[in-house]
Design a protein around this motif. Structure first.
Motif, PDB file in Angstrom:
ATOM      1  N   SER A  36      49.091 -83.350 -99.383  1.00  7.65           N
ATOM      2  CA  SER A  36      49.002 -82.174-100.264  1.00  7.65           C
ATOM      3  C   SER A  36      50.382 -81.655-100.633  1.00  7.65           C
ATOM      4  CB  SER A  36      48.254 -81.054 -99.562  1.00  7.65           C
ATOM      5  OG  SER A  36      46.925 -81.029 -99.870  1.00  7.65           O
ATOM      6  N   ALA A  37      51.276 -82.539-101.010  1.00  5.84           N
ATOM      7  CA  ALA A  37      52.654 -82.130-101.261  1.00  5.84           C
ATOM      8  C   ALA A  37      52.967 -81.886-102.731  1.00  5.84           C
ATOM      9  CB  ALA A  37      53.608 -83.180-100.698  1.00  5.84           C
ATOM     10  N   ALA A  38      51.988 -81.997-103.605  1.00  8.22           N
ATOM     11  CA  ALA A  38      52.243 -81.878-105.043  1.00  8.22           C
ATOM     12  C   ALA A  38      52.855 -80.529-105.414  1.00  8.22           C
ATOM     13  CB  ALA A  38      50.971 -82.124-105.838  1.00  8.22           C
ATOM     14  N   ALA A  39      52.327 -79.437-104.888  1.00 11.49           N
ATOM     15  CA  ALA A  39      52.849 -78.109-105.230  1.00 11.49           C
ATOM     16  C   ALA A  39      54.284 -77.947-104.729  1.00 11.49           C
ATOM     17  CB  ALA A  39      51.966 -77.014-104.649  1.00 11.49           C
ATOM     18  N   ALA A  40      54.564 -78.452-103.540  1.00  9.41           N
ATOM     19  CA  ALA A  40      55.931 -78.383-103.007  1.00  9.41           C
ATOM     20  C   ALA A  40      56.874 -79.217-103.864  1.00  9.41           C
ATOM     21  CB  ALA A  40      55.961 -78.859-101.561  1.00  9.41           C
ATOM     22  N   ALA A  41      56.421 -80.382-104.305  1.00  9.55           N
ATOM     23  CA  ALA A  41      57.244 -81.248-105.154  1.00  9.55           C
ATOM     24  C   ALA A  41      57.563 -80.568-106.483  1.00  9.55           C
ATOM     25  CB  ALA A  41      56.540 -82.577-105.386  1.00  9.55           C
ATOM     26  N   GLY A  48      65.489 -77.295-109.195  1.00  6.17           N
ATOM     27  CA  GLY A  48      66.689 -78.124-109.128  1.00  6.17           C
ATOM     28  C   GLY A  48      67.195 -78.386-107.728  1.00  6.17           C
ATOM     29  N   ILE A  49      66.296 -78.408-106.774  1.00 14.86           N
ATOM     30  CA  ILE A  49      66.680 -78.653-105.377  1.00 14.86           C
ATOM     31  C   ILE A  49      66.766 -80.164-105.169  1.00 14.86           C
ATOM     32  CG2 ILE A  49      65.968 -78.391-102.977  1.00 14.86           C
ATOM     33  CD1 ILE A  49      64.568 -75.753-103.925  1.00 14.86           C
ATOM     34  N   ALA A  50      67.926 -80.621-104.728  1.00 11.75           N
ATOM     35  CA  ALA A  50      68.151 -82.054-104.608  1.00 11.75           C
ATOM     36  C   ALA A  50      68.179 -82.553-103.165  1.00 11.75           C
ATOM     37  CB  ALA A  50      69.470 -82.422-105.287  1.00 11.75           C
ATOM     38  N   ALA A  51      68.242 -81.647-102.208  1.00  7.55           N
ATOM     39  CA  ALA A  51      68.360 -82.056-100.807  1.00  7.55           C
ATOM     40  C   ALA A  51      67.744 -80.986 -99.927  1.00  7.55           C
ATOM     41  CB  ALA A  51      69.825 -82.257-100.441  1.00  7.55           C
ATOM     42  N   GLY A  52      67.661 -81.291 -98.649  1.00  7.79           N
ATOM     43  CA  GLY A  52      67.125 -80.292 -97.750  1.00  7.79           C
ATOM     44  C   GLY A  52      67.032 -80.778 -96.328  1.00  7.79           C
ATOM     45  N   PHE A  53      66.413 -79.946 -95.541  1.00  4.63           N
ATOM     46  CA  PHE A  53      66.201 -80.230 -94.132  1.00  4.63           C
ATOM     47  C   PHE A  53      64.705 -80.241 -93.888  1.00  4.63           C
ATOM     48  CE2 PHE A  53      70.240 -78.129 -94.646  1.00  4.63           C
ATOM     49  CZ  PHE A  53      71.090 -78.941 -93.918  1.00  4.63           C
ATOM     50  N   VAL A  54      64.218 -81.306 -93.263  1.00  4.88           N
ATOM     51  CA  VAL A  54      62.794 -81.429 -92.962  1.00  4.88           C
ATOM     52  C   VAL A  54      62.642 -81.271 -91.459  1.00  4.88           C
ATOM     53  CG1 VAL A  54      60.757 -82.892 -93.133  1.00  4.88           C
ATOM     54  CG2 VAL A  54      62.492 -82.963 -94.943  1.00  4.88           C
ATOM     55  N   LEU A  55      61.820 -80.325 -91.050  1.00  8.12           N
ATOM     56  CA  LEU A  55      61.668 -79.997 -89.639  1.00  8.12           C
ATOM     57  C   LEU A  55      60.462 -80.689 -89.022  1.00  8.12           C
ATOM     58  CD1 LEU A  55      62.342 -76.169 -89.992  1.00  8.12           C
ATOM     59  CD2 LEU A  55      63.992 -78.008 -89.616  1.00  8.12           C
ATOM     60  N   GLY A  56      60.603 -81.080 -87.785  1.00  9.52           N
ATOM     61  CA  GLY A  56      59.476 -81.616 -87.038  1.00  9.52           C
ATOM     62  C   GLY A  56      59.378 -83.123 -86.989  1.00  9.52           C
ATOM     63  N   ASN A  63      56.983 -89.646 -93.742  1.00 13.20           N
ATOM     64  CA  ASN A  63      58.049 -89.965 -94.686  1.00 13.20           C
ATOM     65  C   ASN A  63      57.541 -89.976 -96.131  1.00 13.20           C
ATOM     66  OD1 ASN A  63      60.131 -90.123 -92.857  1.00 13.20           O
ATOM     67  ND2 ASN A  63      60.019 -92.333 -92.618  1.00 13.20           N
ATOM     68  N   ASP A  64      56.319 -90.428 -96.347  1.00 10.06           N
ATOM     69  CA  ASP A  64      55.756 -90.438 -97.709  1.00 10.06           C
ATOM     70  C   ASP A  64      55.695 -89.027 -98.284  1.00 10.06           C
ATOM     71  OD1 ASP A  64      55.441 -93.172 -97.587  1.00 10.06           O
ATOM     72  OD2 ASP A  64      53.288 -93.099 -97.172  1.00 10.06           O
ATOM     73  N   THR A  65      55.423 -88.047 -97.456  1.00 10.92           N
ATOM     74  CA  THR A  65      55.382 -86.660 -97.911  1.00 10.92           C
ATOM     75  C   THR A  65      56.777 -86.191 -98.293  1.00 10.92           C
ATOM     76  OG1 THR A  65      53.470 -86.218 -96.509  1.00 10.92           O
ATOM     77  CG2 THR A  65      54.726 -84.304 -97.268  1.00 10.92           C
ATOM     78  N   VAL A  66      57.762 -86.525 -97.498  1.00 11.91           N
ATOM     79  CA  VAL A  66      59.148 -86.154 -97.786  1.00 11.91           C
ATOM     80  C   VAL A  66      59.607 -86.809 -99.093  1.00 11.91           C
ATOM     81  CG1 VAL A  66      61.538 -86.246 -96.955  1.00 11.91           C
ATOM     82  CG2 VAL A  66      59.662 -85.817 -95.345  1.00 11.91           C
ATOM     83  N   VAL A  67      59.251 -88.071 -99.276  1.00 13.07           N
ATOM     84  CA  VAL A  67      59.579 -88.785-100.520  1.00 13.07           C
ATOM     85  C   VAL A  67      58.981 -88.054-101.711  1.00 13.07           C
ATOM     86  CG1 VAL A  67      59.106 -90.916-101.816  1.00 13.07           C
ATOM     87  CG2 VAL A  67      59.925 -91.042 -99.454  1.00 13.07           C
ATOM     88  N   ALA A  75      61.447 -94.162 -98.872  1.00 11.11           N
ATOM     89  CA  ALA A  75      61.824 -93.535 -97.610  1.00 11.11           C
ATOM     90  C   ALA A  75      63.222 -93.961 -97.168  1.00 11.11           C
ATOM     91  CB  ALA A  75      60.800 -93.875 -96.529  1.00 11.11           C
ATOM     92  N   ALA A  76      63.734 -95.036 -97.725  1.00 11.19           N
ATOM     93  CA  ALA A  76      65.084 -95.486 -97.379  1.00 11.19           C
ATOM     94  C   ALA A  76      66.146 -94.455 -97.781  1.00 11.19           C
ATOM     95  CB  ALA A  76      65.377 -96.819 -98.046  1.00 11.19           C
ATOM     96  N   GLU A  77      65.805 -93.551 -98.718  1.00 14.19           N
ATOM     97  CA  GLU A  77      66.749 -92.532 -99.151  1.00 14.19           C
ATOM     98  C   GLU A  77      66.801 -91.330 -98.208  1.00 14.19           C
ATOM     99  OE1 GLU A  77      67.142 -91.758-103.491  1.00 14.19           O
ATOM    100  OE2 GLU A  77      65.220 -92.821-103.526  1.00 14.19           O
ATOM    101  N   ILE A  78      65.886 -91.249 -97.258  1.00 10.62           N
ATOM    102  CA  ILE A  78      65.870 -90.151 -96.293  1.00 10.62           C
ATOM    103  C   ILE A  78      67.009 -90.379 -95.306  1.00 10.62           C
ATOM    104  CG2 ILE A  78      64.562 -88.969 -94.493  1.00 10.62           C
ATOM    105  CD1 ILE A  78      62.008 -89.944 -95.939  1.00 10.62           C
ATOM    106  N   LYS A  79      67.808 -89.337 -95.124  1.00 11.09           N
ATOM    107  CA  LYS A  79      68.956 -89.470 -94.198  1.00 11.09           C
ATOM    108  C   LYS A  79      68.819 -88.519 -93.054  1.00 11.09           C
ATOM    109  CE  LYS A  79      71.845 -90.856 -97.920  1.00 11.09           C
ATOM    110  NZ  LYS A  79      72.721 -90.535 -98.926  1.00 11.09           N
TER     111      LYS A  79
END
Length: 79
Positions: A36-41, A48-56, A63-67, A75-79
């Protein structure tokens, strides 16, 4: 803000602890969940948010949700 703090809306400790981090960074706190990540995306893209911190870690958000949230190509772009 150019960054966001992202946490699962289903796991309150991550969001609760992430609030002070978001405030210190002047970043929004974005709550979402797997499947259910569509609204967050949309929020991240529209602001214009290009980066962030994912908790937990992957136990909280796959990873698919973060992508999806950050509009990454894989997911290879997740650092």
């Amino acid at each position: 803000a150019d960054k966001a703090v992202v946490a699962s809306g289903k796991n309150f400790p991550d969001g609760l602890c992430g609030g002070p981090l978001a405030a210190a960074l002047g970043a929004p706190m974005v709550l979402t969940k797997d499947g259910s990540a569509a609204a967050a995306a949309v929020y991240v893209a529209d602001n214009g948010i290009a980066a962030g911190f994912v908790l937990g870690g992957e136990g909280a958000l796959a990873n698919d949700t973060v992508v999806e949230v950050f509009g990454l190509s894989s997911a290879a772009e997740i650092k």
